[in-house]
Write a protein that holds these residues in place. Structure first.
Motif, PDB file in Angstrom:
ATOM      1  N   CYS A 131      14.255 -51.754  12.490  1.00 40.96           N
ATOM      2  CA  CYS A 131      15.306 -50.640  13.776  1.00 40.96           C
ATOM      3  C   CYS A 131      16.327 -51.134  14.608  1.00 40.96           C
ATOM      4  O   CYS A 131      17.712 -51.029  14.598  1.00 40.96           O
ATOM      5  CB  CYS A 131      14.818 -50.294  15.250  1.00 40.96           C
ATOM      6  SG  CYS A 131      13.109 -49.608  14.330  1.00 40.96           S
ATOM      7  N   THR A 134      18.870 -51.082  11.393  1.00 44.89           N
ATOM      8  CA  THR A 134      19.572 -50.087  11.748  1.00 44.89           C
ATOM      9  C   THR A 134      20.951 -50.773  12.038  1.00 44.89           C
ATOM     10  O   THR A 134      22.132 -49.966  11.510  1.00 44.89           O
ATOM     11  CB  THR A 134      18.779 -48.901  11.588  1.00 44.89           C
ATOM     12  OG1 THR A 134      17.720 -48.918  10.614  1.00 44.89           O
ATOM     13  CG2 THR A 134      19.538 -47.490  11.403  1.00 44.89           C
ATOM     14  N   THR A 138      24.515 -49.753  11.379  1.00 40.91           N
ATOM     15  CA  THR A 138      25.610 -49.020  12.090  1.00 40.91           C
ATOM     16  C   THR A 138      26.380 -49.565  12.780  1.00 40.91           C
ATOM     17  O   THR A 138      27.898 -48.877  12.698  1.00 40.91           O
ATOM     18  CB  THR A 138      24.749 -47.086  13.069  1.00 40.91           C
ATOM     19  OG1 THR A 138      23.374 -46.997  11.658  1.00 40.91           O
ATOM     20  CG2 THR A 138      24.920 -46.193  13.533  1.00 40.91           C
ATOM     21  N   SER A 148      25.012 -45.824  17.245  1.00 40.34           N
ATOM     22  CA  SER A 148      23.819 -47.168  17.025  1.00 40.34           C
ATOM     23  C   SER A 148      22.557 -47.058  17.339  1.00 40.34           C
ATOM     24  O   SER A 148      21.723 -47.078  16.274  1.00 40.34           O
ATOM     25  CB  SER A 148      24.447 -48.625  16.719  1.00 40.34           C
ATOM     26  OG  SER A 148      26.099 -48.666  16.401  1.00 40.34           O
ATOM     27  N   SER A 152      18.678 -46.154  15.032  1.00 40.51           N
ATOM     28  CA  SER A 152      18.376 -46.442  15.118  1.00 40.51           C
ATOM     29  C   SER A 152      17.155 -45.866  15.526  1.00 40.51           C
ATOM     30  O   SER A 152      15.981 -46.174  14.734  1.00 40.51           O
ATOM     31  CB  SER A 152      18.328 -47.851  15.839  1.00 40.51           C
ATOM     32  OG  SER A 152      17.538 -48.943  15.990  1.00 40.51           O
ATOM     33  N   SER A 155      15.833 -43.614  13.187  1.00 42.77           N
ATOM     34  CA  SER A 155      15.061 -44.886  11.469  1.00 42.77           C
ATOM     35  C   SER A 155      13.570 -44.632  11.931  1.00 42.77           C
ATOM     36  O   SER A 155      12.824 -44.965  11.682  1.00 42.77           O
ATOM     37  CB  SER A 155      16.091 -45.767  11.682  1.00 42.77           C
ATOM     38  OG  SER A 155      15.788 -46.765  12.420  1.00 42.77           O
ATOM     39  N   TRP A 159      11.108 -45.565   9.877  1.00 42.48           N
ATOM     40  CA  TRP A 159      10.227 -46.528   9.073  1.00 42.48           C
ATOM     41  C   TRP A 159       8.817 -46.541   9.224  1.00 42.48           C
ATOM     42  O   TRP A 159       8.049 -47.053   8.358  1.00 42.48           O
ATOM     43  CB  TRP A 159      10.519 -47.851   9.780  1.00 42.48           C
ATOM     44  CG  TRP A 159      11.936 -47.925   9.376  1.00 42.48           C
ATOM     45  CD1 TRP A 159      13.153 -47.715  10.557  1.00 42.48           C
ATOM     46  CD2 TRP A 159      13.112 -47.769   8.473  1.00 42.48           C
ATOM     47  NE1 TRP A 159      14.548 -48.222  10.379  1.00 42.48           N
ATOM     48  CE2 TRP A 159      14.496 -48.361   8.852  1.00 42.48           C
ATOM     49  CE3 TRP A 159      12.691 -48.428   7.201  1.00 42.48           C
ATOM     50  CZ2 TRP A 159      15.586 -47.858   7.938  1.00 42.48           C
ATOM     51  CZ3 TRP A 159      13.695 -47.830   6.031  1.00 42.48           C
ATOM     52  CH2 TRP A 159      15.132 -48.518   6.571  1.00 42.48           C
TER      53      TRP A 159
END
Length: 201
Positions: A131, A134, A138, A148, A152, A155, A159
């Motif tokens: 995270c 990510t 971004t 971002s 994140s 995401s 994950w």
């Protein structure tokens, strides 16, 4: 172990502890200590690290980021050590809620990203690291903090699925939904092309 398997009587204290830890307004305390003014009257009015950065103090912004992340991590680690995994997940979630809706500030808090990253790192470090990566990727590409954060947070669910952290999936969905909700004004500005870049005052 899923959240529902631990008795409510054992979980309730950790929900309260997590919430109170999350409610500590790190950004406001740091800004006041350094004479940077009241964050709620600066920039976006948010109490998080991105708005602290708008004061021009990178050190204060970094300290706010670390302390906000620590709130989530400490809540998780304390609960895990003393009450197990169910309590750890609940304490982490409540720390995030506490940051977003702190009792000390009339339930008007931050948007939760640093606390989210802290609790994810403490719960399952591979998810937390991914995270963070990510968010960083971004941010380097778009240079927009809110985008971002959104990418994140969302995401995390991906994950968890990829790495098999099924026991955290509900938590991942709930925390992502909360962060999306807290960023709804940012989403509107992103769509309009008016969201400020990182470091903009």
């Amino acid at each position: 172990m899923p959240l529902i398997e631990t008795s409510a009587a054992l979980l309730i204290p950790w929900a309260v502890i997590g919430y109170l830890l999350g409610s500590i307004p790190s950004g406001i305390l740091i800004a006041r200590a350094l004479g940077l003014g009241d964050l709620r009257s600066i920039g976006s009015g948010n109490i998080g690290a991105t708005n602290v950065l708008r004061t021009g103090s990178k050190g204060a912004a970094a300290a706010t980021l670390l302390l906000d992340a620590a709130k989530g991590a400490i809540a998780v680690l304390l609960a895990r050590c003393l009450a197990g995994e169910d309590a750890a997940q609940l304490a982490g979630l409540m720390a995030l809620i506490g940051h977003c809706f702190p009792v000390w500030l009339g339930f008007r808090g931050g948007k939760g990203m640093a606390t989210f990253l802290g609790l994810m790192l403490a719960l399952a470090w591979p998810i937390g690291v991914l995270c963070c990566a990510t968010w960083l990727a971004t941010a380097l590409i778009a240079r927009i903090s809110s985008l971002s954060a959104l990418v994140s947070a969302c995401s995390a669910v991906l994950w968890m699925l990829v790495l098999g952290y099924w026991q955290m999936l509900v938590l991942g969905i709930v925390t992502a939904a909360l962060i999306l909700w807290r960023h709804r004004a940012n989403i509107a500005r992103l769509r309009a092309g008016t969201e400020p870049k990182i470091g903009a005052k």
